[in-house]
Design a protein around this motif. Structure first.
Motif, PDB file in Angstrom:
ATOM      1  N   LEU A 173      78.938  12.330  46.428  1.00  0.00           N
ATOM      2  CA  LEU A 173      79.942  12.642  45.954  1.00  0.00           C
ATOM      3  C   LEU A 173      80.715  13.945  46.928  1.00  0.00           C
ATOM      4  CD1 LEU A 173      81.819  13.861  43.504  1.00  0.00           C
ATOM      5  CD2 LEU A 173      78.886  15.382  43.503  1.00  0.00           C
ATOM      6  N   ASP A 174      79.518  14.166  47.560  1.00  0.00           N
ATOM      7  CA  ASP A 174      80.349  15.336  48.657  1.00  0.00           C
ATOM      8  C   ASP A 174      81.467  14.857  50.158  1.00  0.00           C
ATOM      9  OD1 ASP A 174      78.395  16.957  47.640  1.00  0.00           O
ATOM     10  OD2 ASP A 174      76.084  17.020  49.096  1.00  0.00           O
ATOM     11  N   CYS A 175      80.799  13.784  50.518  1.00  0.00           N
ATOM     12  CA  CYS A 175      81.767  13.125  51.405  1.00  0.00           C
ATOM     13  C   CYS A 175      82.768  13.220  50.777  1.00  0.00           C
ATOM     14  CB  CYS A 175      81.648  11.398  52.315  1.00  0.00           C
ATOM     15  SG  CYS A 175      80.116  11.397  52.589  1.00  0.00           S
ATOM     16  N   ARG A 176      83.156  12.633  49.301  1.00  0.00           N
ATOM     17  CA  ARG A 176      84.737  12.799  48.658  1.00  0.00           C
ATOM     18  C   ARG A 176      85.418  13.896  48.490  1.00  0.00           C
ATOM     19  NH1 ARG A 176      83.676   7.531  44.167  1.00  0.00           N
ATOM     20  NH2 ARG A 176      83.286   6.161  46.257  1.00  0.00           N
ATOM     21  N   LEU A 177      84.182  14.586  47.777  1.00  0.00           N
ATOM     22  CA  LEU A 177      84.829  15.819  47.604  1.00  0.00           C
ATOM     23  C   LEU A 177      85.450  16.241  49.553  1.00  0.00           C
ATOM     24  CD1 LEU A 177      82.016  17.725  45.754  1.00  0.00           C
ATOM     25  CD2 LEU A 177      84.398  17.685  44.682  1.00  0.00           C
ATOM     26  N   GLU A 178      84.842  15.979  50.763  1.00  0.00           N
ATOM     27  CA  GLU A 178      85.373  17.116  51.601  1.00  0.00           C
ATOM     28  C   GLU A 178      86.516  15.635  52.148  1.00  0.00           C
ATOM     29  OE1 GLU A 178      82.703  16.212  54.947  1.00  0.00           O
ATOM     30  OE2 GLU A 178      80.803  17.385  53.877  1.00  0.00           O
ATOM     31  N   ALA A 188      85.915   6.088  41.526  1.00  0.00           N
ATOM     32  CA  ALA A 188      86.339   6.211  42.750  1.00  0.00           C
ATOM     33  C   ALA A 188      88.129   6.893  42.539  1.00  0.00           C
ATOM     34  CB  ALA A 188      87.157   3.961  42.947  1.00  0.00           C
ATOM     35  N   SER A 189      88.414   6.923  41.779  1.00  0.00           N
ATOM     36  CA  SER A 189      89.682   8.186  41.496  1.00  0.00           C
ATOM     37  C   SER A 189      89.428   8.442  40.360  1.00  0.00           C
ATOM     38  CB  SER A 189      91.286   6.918  40.846  1.00  0.00           C
ATOM     39  OG  SER A 189      91.084   5.773  40.272  1.00  0.00           O
ATOM     40  N   GLU A 190      90.534   8.753  39.777  1.00  0.00           N
ATOM     41  CA  GLU A 190      90.146  10.338  38.722  1.00  0.00           C
ATOM     42  C   GLU A 190      89.566   9.317  37.451  1.00  0.00           C
ATOM     43  OE1 GLU A 190      94.525  11.265  37.066  1.00  0.00           O
ATOM     44  OE2 GLU A 190      94.710  11.984  38.877  1.00  0.00           O
ATOM     45  N   GLY A 191      89.010   7.944  37.083  1.00  0.00           N
ATOM     46  CA  GLY A 191      88.284   7.801  36.481  1.00  0.00           C
ATOM     47  C   GLY A 191      89.020   6.599  34.865  1.00  0.00           C
ATOM     48  N   PRO A 192      88.329   5.716  34.272  1.00  0.00           N
ATOM     49  CA  PRO A 192      89.005   5.101  33.085  1.00  0.00           C
ATOM     50  C   PRO A 192      89.482   6.426  31.988  1.00  0.00           C
ATOM     51  CG  PRO A 192      86.600   4.758  33.083  1.00  0.00           C
ATOM     52  CD  PRO A 192      86.914   5.673  34.652  1.00  0.00           C
ATOM     53  N   ARG A 193      90.121   6.240  30.918  1.00  0.00           N
ATOM     54  CA  ARG A 193      90.173   7.229  29.913  1.00  0.00           C
ATOM     55  C   ARG A 193      88.739   6.610  29.747  1.00  0.00           C
ATOM     56  NH1 ARG A 193      93.900   4.643  25.999  1.00  0.00           N
ATOM     57  NH2 ARG A 193      93.770   5.806  24.775  1.00  0.00           N
ATOM     58  N   VAL A 194      88.460   8.268  28.681  1.00  0.00           N
ATOM     59  CA  VAL A 194      86.456   8.319  28.564  1.00  0.00           C
ATOM     60  C   VAL A 194      86.406   8.022  27.566  1.00  0.00           C
ATOM     61  CG1 VAL A 194      85.334  10.187  27.519  1.00  0.00           C
ATOM     62  CG2 VAL A 194      86.494  10.734  29.191  1.00  0.00           C
ATOM     63  N   GLU A 195      87.704   7.795  25.785  1.00  0.00           N
ATOM     64  CA  GLU A 195      86.855   7.238  24.701  1.00  0.00           C
ATOM     65  C   GLU A 195      87.048   4.972  25.595  1.00  0.00           C
ATOM     66  OE1 GLU A 195      85.684   7.969  22.747  1.00  0.00           O
ATOM     67  OE2 GLU A 195      86.165  10.114  23.355  1.00  0.00           O
ATOM     68  N   LYS A 196      87.371   4.828  25.895  1.00  0.00           N
ATOM     69  CA  LYS A 196      87.743   3.346  26.329  1.00  0.00           C
ATOM     70  C   LYS A 196      86.533   3.205  27.236  1.00  0.00           C
ATOM     71  CE  LYS A 196      90.657  -0.322  29.166  1.00  0.00           C
ATOM     72  NZ  LYS A 196      91.350  -0.060  29.838  1.00  0.00           N
ATOM     73  N   PHE A 197      85.507   4.208  28.384  1.00  0.00           N
ATOM     74  CA  PHE A 197      84.727   3.312  29.315  1.00  0.00           C
ATOM     75  C   PHE A 197      83.426   3.734  27.957  1.00  0.00           C
ATOM     76  CE2 PHE A 197      81.696   5.428  31.492  1.00  0.00           C
ATOM     77  CZ  PHE A 197      81.356   5.344  32.253  1.00  0.00           C
ATOM     78  N   LYS A 198      83.804   4.806  26.954  1.00  0.00           N
ATOM     79  CA  LYS A 198      82.425   5.055  26.354  1.00  0.00           C
ATOM     80  C   LYS A 198      82.239   3.390  25.691  1.00  0.00           C
ATOM     81  CE  LYS A 198      82.331   9.827  25.619  1.00  0.00           C
ATOM     82  NZ  LYS A 198      82.701  11.266  24.375  1.00  0.00           N
ATOM     83  N   ALA A 199      83.161   3.077  25.084  1.00  0.00           N
ATOM     84  CA  ALA A 199      83.366   1.549  24.071  1.00  0.00           C
ATOM     85  C   ALA A 199      83.343   0.875  24.828  1.00  0.00           C
ATOM     86  CB  ALA A 199      85.067   1.498  23.561  1.00  0.00           C
ATOM     87  N   PRO A 218      90.076  18.383  40.542  1.00  0.00           N
ATOM     88  CA  PRO A 218      89.483  20.001  40.553  1.00  0.00           C
ATOM     89  C   PRO A 218      89.628  20.533  39.384  1.00  0.00           C
ATOM     90  CG  PRO A 218      92.188  19.866  41.205  1.00  0.00           C
ATOM     91  CD  PRO A 218      91.660  18.651  41.090  1.00  0.00           C
ATOM     92  N   GLU A 219      90.165  20.320  38.317  1.00  0.00           N
ATOM     93  CA  GLU A 219      90.161  21.350  36.760  1.00  0.00           C
ATOM     94  C   GLU A 219      89.048  21.598  36.158  1.00  0.00           C
ATOM     95  OE1 GLU A 219      93.189  17.588  36.522  1.00  0.00           O
ATOM     96  OE2 GLU A 219      90.742  17.805  37.490  1.00  0.00           O
ATOM     97  N   ASP A 220      87.317  20.935  36.920  1.00  0.00           N
ATOM     98  CA  ASP A 220      85.837  21.689  36.069  1.00  0.00           C
ATOM     99  C   ASP A 220      85.695  22.342  37.444  1.00  0.00           C
ATOM    100  OD1 ASP A 220      86.998  21.081  33.212  1.00  0.00           O
ATOM    101  OD2 ASP A 220      86.348  18.535  34.337  1.00  0.00           O
ATOM    102  N   GLY A 221      85.931  21.746  38.542  1.00  0.00           N
ATOM    103  CA  GLY A 221      85.108  22.060  39.600  1.00  0.00           C
ATOM    104  C   GLY A 221      85.439  21.484  41.043  1.00  0.00           C
ATOM    105  N   GLU A 222      85.670  22.649  42.011  1.00  0.00           N
ATOM    106  CA  GLU A 222      85.492  21.713  43.311  1.00  0.00           C
ATOM    107  C   GLU A 222      84.611  21.536  43.886  1.00  0.00           C
ATOM    108  OE1 GLU A 222      88.771  23.862  45.299  1.00  0.00           O
ATOM    109  OE2 GLU A 222      89.556  23.987  43.649  1.00  0.00           O
ATOM    110  N   ASP A 223      83.597  21.469  44.106  1.00  0.00           N
ATOM    111  CA  ASP A 223      81.702  20.942  44.157  1.00  0.00           C
ATOM    112  C   ASP A 223      81.333  20.592  43.549  1.00  0.00           C
ATOM    113  OD1 ASP A 223      80.350  22.921  42.957  1.00  0.00           O
ATOM    114  OD2 ASP A 223      81.722  24.184  43.258  1.00  0.00           O
ATOM    115  N   ALA A 224      80.051  20.104  43.932  1.00  0.00           N
ATOM    116  CA  ALA A 224      79.200  19.305  43.094  1.00  0.00           C
ATOM    117  C   ALA A 224      78.570  19.854  42.015  1.00  0.00           C
ATOM    118  CB  ALA A 224      77.975  18.294  43.607  1.00  0.00           C
TER     119      ALA A 224
END
Length: 293
Positions: free
Chosen positions: A127-132, A193-204, A232-238
């Motif tokens: 996580l730290d590497c990808r944030l950098e 690895a990226s922005e991630g899948p759609r939340v509801e689809k992932f949960k299902a 960066p919407e919810d934060g830029e650090d772990a």
């Protein structure tokens, strides 16, 4: 010292080195706690002994009553060459063995022994590497429902089976480039690895895979609560990202306990803000998101 004497002394020194090396290896093998799987080491001892015996016969065969030609043939041609071949094979097998041990130790250092997922330390390092590197990414915090009841009622052995089943389901649900890790206890985290899948689809998909993997738990229903946060919407650090994902995960868990889902429901009905407590900290649910204060 004549040339013949120097040659004899050289052969004698080589013989002593071979036998002492074999003796040292045998002592190490004898003192080792785990004597199983020591085939390459034993093979090396055999090779050294064979080379030492061949060198000795080549140098002192005549003094032992053997014809000089027989001493040379049996010593140099047969035993020394055979011992050299065995020693080379043993060294190759030892190198391969050490390589496999190193890989196993490396795997143990980055994975959780119970679930086989990455461990907490590996997750934070990635996580730290990808944030950098910057750019968009997403993290998820997941928590198994009713795990305390399972451990108290069915025992920790069944609890461990449930944890392993959840890990298998998480592996099926995530992609190869995603980092799925055991965060601690019955909590898991995912670094997408990226922005991630759609939340509801992932949960299902996760729920479907979890139901397919779970062992029999009687009347105790096992589920998994999920919270996702974005950079960066919810934060830029772990810390900020995990705090946001953790809050959303607990909002979903509490909504399940109350037999309704808070996400989207409050916004649609325009109900007043709901105030509650998570981990002894106050929160406010605003349009499906938990704001700590």
């Amino acid at each position: 010292m004549s040339l013949e004497q120097a040659k004899t002394l050289s052969e004698f020194c080589k013989t002593v080195i071979y036998f002492l090396s074999a003796l040292g290896m045998e002592i190490c093998l004898h003192k080792g706690r785990n004597r199983k799987g020591r085939g390459p080491e034993k093979l090396l001892v055999l090779g050294l002994l064979t080379m030492g015996t061949g060198t000795f016969l080549s140098a002192y065969g005549v003094k032992l009553g053997l014809p000089e030609s027989w001493g040379k043939i049996l010593g140099d041609l047969v035993l020394v060459n055979a011992g050299t071949a065995v020693t080379i094979l043993a060294v190759y097998l030892l190198t391969l063995k050490f390589h496999l041990v190193a890989l196993a130790l490396k795997k143990e250092a980055v994975t959780d022994p119970l679930t086989g997922l990455y461990n907490r330390r590996t997750f934070f390092r990635e996580l730290d590497c990808r944030l950098e590197r910057g750019g968009s990414l997403a993290v998820a915090v997941l928590d198994l429902d009713n795990m305390k009841q399972i451990n108290d009622t069915l025992g920790h052995q069944i609890g461990d089976e449930v944890l392993r089943a959840a890990a298998r389901a998480l592996k099926k649900t995530t992609r190869e480039k995603d980092i799925a890790a055991r965060y601690g206890g019955d909590e898991f985290v995912v670094l997408f690895a990226s922005e991630g899948p759609r939340v509801e689809k992932f949960k299902a998909r996760l729920k479907e895979n979890l139901m397919a993997e779970l062992p029999y738990t009687g009347e105790i229903e096992v589920g998994i609560s999920t919270g996702v946060a974005y950079c960066p919407e919810d934060g830029e650090d772990a810390r900020s990202l995990l705090s946001a994902a953790d809050a959303r995960m607990y909002a979903e868990k509490e909504a399940k306990k109350n037999h309704y889902y808070a996400f989207g429901l409050l916004a649609e009905n325009s109900k007043p803000l709901e105030v509650g407590i998570t981990r002894k900290r106050p929160f406010t649910l605003v349009e499906g998101r938990r704001e700590l204060f």
